[in-house]
Design an enzyme around this catalytic site. Sequence first.
Site, mmCIF file in Angstrom:
data_model
loop_
_atom_site.group_PDB
_atom_site.id
_atom_site.type_symbol
_atom_site.label_atom_id
_atom_site.label_comp_id
_atom_site.label_asym_id
_atom_site.label_seq_id
_atom_site.Cartn_x
_atom_site.Cartn_y
_atom_site.Cartn_z
ATOM 1 N N ASP A 1 17.490 17.336 20.810
ATOM 2 C CA ASP A 1 18.030 17.077 22.155
ATOM 3 C C ASP A 1 18.578 15.649 22.245
ATOM 4 O O ASP A 1 19.684 15.419 22.748
ATOM 5 C CB ASP A 1 16.910 17.307 23.182
ATOM 6 C CG ASP A 1 17.293 16.854 24.573
ATOM 7 O OD1 ASP A 1 18.140 17.518 25.191
ATOM 8 O OD2 ASP A 1 16.762 15.820 25.034
ATOM 9 N N PHE B 1 24.031 30.069 37.697
ATOM 10 C CA PHE B 1 23.318 29.811 38.956
ATOM 11 C C PHE B 1 21.820 29.747 38.667
ATOM 12 O O PHE B 1 21.003 30.376 39.336
ATOM 13 C CB PHE B 1 23.667 30.896 39.985
ATOM 14 C CG PHE B 1 23.455 30.460 41.407
ATOM 15 C CD1 PHE B 1 24.098 29.340 41.910
ATOM 16 C CD2 PHE B 1 22.610 31.185 42.256
ATOM 17 C CE1 PHE B 1 23.907 28.936 43.227
ATOM 18 C CE2 PHE B 1 22.423 30.787 43.573
ATOM 19 C CZ PHE B 1 23.066 29.665 44.061
ATOM 20 N N VAL C 1 23.302 13.267 29.986
ATOM 21 C CA VAL C 1 22.387 12.236 29.483
ATOM 22 C C VAL C 1 21.553 11.720 30.656
ATOM 23 O O VAL C 1 22.105 11.215 31.636
ATOM 24 C CB VAL C 1 23.159 11.071 28.835
ATOM 25 C CG1 VAL C 1 22.181 10.026 28.297
ATOM 26 C CG2 VAL C 1 24.065 11.556 27.716
ATOM 27 N N LYS D 1 22.549 13.754 22.728
ATOM 28 C CA LYS D 1 22.802 12.686 23.704
ATOM 29 C C LYS D 1 23.347 11.434 23.022
ATOM 30 O O LYS D 1 24.212 10.743 23.576
ATOM 31 C CB LYS D 1 21.513 12.379 24.485
ATOM 32 C CG LYS D 1 21.115 13.546 25.399
ATOM 33 C CD LYS D 1 19.713 13.408 25.955
ATOM 34 C CE LYS D 1 19.384 14.586 26.855
ATOM 35 N NZ LYS D 1 17.939 14.671 27.203
ATOM 36 N N GLY E 1 5.014 21.590 32.799
ATOM 37 C CA GLY E 1 6.434 21.897 32.969
ATOM 38 C C GLY E 1 7.359 20.878 32.331
ATOM 39 O O GLY E 1 8.575 20.959 32.488
ATOM 40 N N THR F 1 25.589 26.161 32.569
ATOM 41 C CA THR F 1 24.908 27.211 31.801
ATOM 42 C C THR F 1 24.029 26.544 30.741
ATOM 43 O O THR F 1 23.941 25.318 30.675
ATOM 44 C CB THR F 1 25.940 28.151 31.139
ATOM 45 O OG1 THR F 1 26.733 27.413 30.206
ATOM 46 C CG2 THR F 1 26.867 28.767 32.186
ATOM 47 N N GLU G 1 9.233 22.968 27.120
ATOM 48 C CA GLU G 1 9.531 24.396 27.164
ATOM 49 C C GLU G 1 8.598 25.155 26.227
ATOM 50 O O GLU G 1 7.863 24.559 25.439
ATOM 51 C CB GLU G 1 10.992 24.606 26.759
ATOM 52 C CG GLU G 1 11.918 23.859 27.707
ATOM 53 C CD GLU G 1 13.383 24.179 27.474
ATOM 54 O OE1 GLU G 1 13.712 25.359 27.306
ATOM 55 O OE2 GLU G 1 14.188 23.234 27.467
#
Lengths: 359, 359
Positions: free
Chosen positions: B225, B11, B157, B229, B211, B101, B214
Site C-alpha cells: 500500500d 457507492f 495519499v 503511495k 477496524g 472503486t 482488513e
Amino acid sequence: MARYDIALIGFGGVNRALAELIAARGDGLEAELGFALRVVAITDLRAGSLVRTDGDGIALAPLLAVAPDGLDFSGMPGGSPEPRNEWVIREVPADIVAEATFTNPTDGEPALSHVRWAIEAGKHVCTTNKGPVALHGPALKELARQAGVSFEFEGTVMSGTPVLRTARRMFGGLAVNGFEGIMNGTSNYVLGRLESGLSFADAVAEAQTLGYAEADPTADVEGYDVQLKVMILANEVLGAELTRADVPCTGISALTAEDVRRAASEGLRWKLVGSAERHADGTVVARVAPVALPAEHPLAGVSGPTNALAFHTDLLGTVTVGGPGAGRTETAYALLSDVIGIHHRAVSGTGILQEARRG
Amino acid sequence: MARYDIALIGFGGVNRALAELIAARGDGLEAELGFALRVVAITDLRAGSLVRTDGDGIALAPLLAVAPDGLDFSGMPGGSPEPRNEWVIREVPADIVAEATFTNPTDGEPALSHVRWAIEAGKHVCTTNKGPVALHGPALKELARQAGVSFEFEGTVMSGTPVLRTARRMFGGLAVNGFEGIMNGTSNYVLGRLESGLSFADAVAEAQTLGYAEADPTADVEGYDVQLKVMILANEVLGAELTRADVPCTGISALTAEDVRRAASEGLRWKLVGSAERHADGTVVARVAPVALPAEHPLAGVSGPTNALAFHTDLLGTVTVGGPGAGRTETAYALLSDVIGIHHRAVSGTGILQEARRG
C-alpha cells in the site's frame, strides 16, 4: 510577464535574505512562477534609504557584498542617510511593500504605521512583523479590503512554514474549531535540554550560544512571543478578535529540571503550548501555558527548535503542520510566499473563491 | 452561482460519505465555496446504476436511509440493476466524475478505464483510487491536460490530509528534493503495539478487531500500500516516472516484538517509512522499508493510525504534514477538496499560475 516592484522596509536579516533570494533565484522564479520581481526601494534604520525605479531597479549584488554593519546608503545615487519610511512607502511607485522591521508587542509601531501607509497608498503589503498583525490584524485586513489590496503575513507564525495559508486554503468545506501549537523554538529547545538534565539557566545560556535565544530571552521563555502568535492565529483562523488581555500567558521559567525529568519518566513531555478553541456559543478561549503532553499527542514528538501547529477540524480530526519556526532565509521565504499569494489574487480577480462558469 | 453535476462511480464507504456530506452540508458549502453540487448519477457493483439529471438530481436522503447492503437501484426511476459504468461516465451529462472503486495494484482496472472514459468525455475526474494514479498517473495527467479537464487525486495519499495539494500549492519558489512518510496506519498501529509487548500476530488481530486492518492485512503490513503511495508522490512531487519495480519494498512482518522493544529501550522507534530522494544527477531513488528512527526525527512521534509526511526542501528544511491516513469521511473530504480544486482551476482559467496584470 507580470512584474512586481517591491519596497523593502527594514534591511535586517529577513529582508536581506529576501534580497539574496531575488538576486540568486530571480530568473528561476520568473520561469516557475510567471512573474518578475524588481526591488525599487530599501529603507533601514541604520543604512538610510535607497530608491531606484528605473532600469533593473536597485542592483542587489553590490549591497549584499557589504557586511550588514557597514552598509550606508547615503553616498549612493538615490541614497539618503535618513530611512524616510513614510515618504518611501507613500510616494515611491511600488506594487508591494515588504515590511520586516522589529516587532513591538506594545503598540506595534512603527510597523503599524508602515502597513497603514502602504494600504492607504494602494500598495499590497506583506509583513513578518507580529506587532501590527496581532494587535490590529482585523482592522488592517478590513482597511486592505476596502483599498482593494492584499495584506499578507505568513511569516508572523512559524516563519515560512505554511500554517496561515494552510488554514486559509486547505480546509475549504470543513470547520476548524481550534488549534494548539509549539510556536517558539527557543523555549522548546530549552525544555528539551531540561529533559537531558541541564538546569534552566544553563539551558538558556546554551540556547543563546547556539543563536536560538536572544540576549534577553524574556519574550521567548515567558510566552509573550507565543501569545502574539496565538492572537494572530485565533483572529485569522477562528474569526476571533482577541486582545492580549484575552490570552492568559504563563511561560516556562517556573518549570524546574526536576519537574521536566519526573514527567519524562512518566512518559510525559512538558511543552509550551499556545492554543485556542471555539466553544459552542461562538466564543473563542485561548491561552499560552506549559502542558505535560502524553507521548501519543501530535505535538509531543516536536523536538528542538522545530515548531508545529495542530488544527482541530470536524471532518479530518487533527491535522498537524510542522517545520522551522525561525531563521532569516525561512522567514524571507514567508515573504516570497506572500508575494506569490498576492500574485494569485491579482490573477484570479478576487482571489480564491468567486462565482464561475455558469454565473 | 456555479453548479457542478457529479457522477459517483462506486457507492461504497467513500462516495457514500461524500453523498452524506453533500446532503448534510450542501447549502453551507454553497454559501462558503460559491458553488452548488448536484449528484446526477451513481453506479455501484452491487446496487446497479441510478441516473437523474432533472430537477435537483438524485434525492440523496432516501438512498442514505437504506443500509448499504440492501441498496438496489433497479426498481427506482432512472435505475438499472447493471452498473453501466462506461455508459454513465461517457454519456450522462455531468461535470465531474468521482471515482471511488476498489484499488487494483496490478493493472489499475477497472478504475483506470473509468478515469480514461471520463477524460475522453471531457469531464473532470477526481479519484481516491491508488491504482490508476500510481501505475499511470503521468500519462493520465497528460491526457487530462490535452482534454482541458482536471484530474485530481488528493485522497490517494493520507485520505483528506492535504499532502499532494500542499506540495503543489505551498512550495512555490523552493525545491522539494525528497520526502519520507508514515503512510499506512495499520502497520504503524501494529508497530506501536509491538512496542507495548504484543506479538506480531496478536497486534494484527487487535488491529483487525478495531477496524484498522482488513481481513487480509498483506497489503498493509508488507508495504505494498505504501509502495503505491510512494510512486504517486514521487511522480507528482519530484517529477519522477517510477514503476513498482523502481520502488523496492520491505514490510514489517519480519520485525519481531523483541526487535521493536530493544530499539525502544535505545530511544529508537521502528516505523514503516516510504521515501524518495532526488539525487544531483536528477534520478529519483525510492523505497519502502522499516527504519529505526531516533526520537528527534520528525516522524518518530507519529503514533497509532495517524500518518505523516515530511518534505525535504531547500529553503525551509523539513516541513511535515500529519493527519488521518484513512477513514470514509476523511477520504470523502479528499474528494470534496478535489472538487474545490477543480472549481478554482475553472475560475482562474488555467489554475494556479499564469501571466497577469501587465501581460
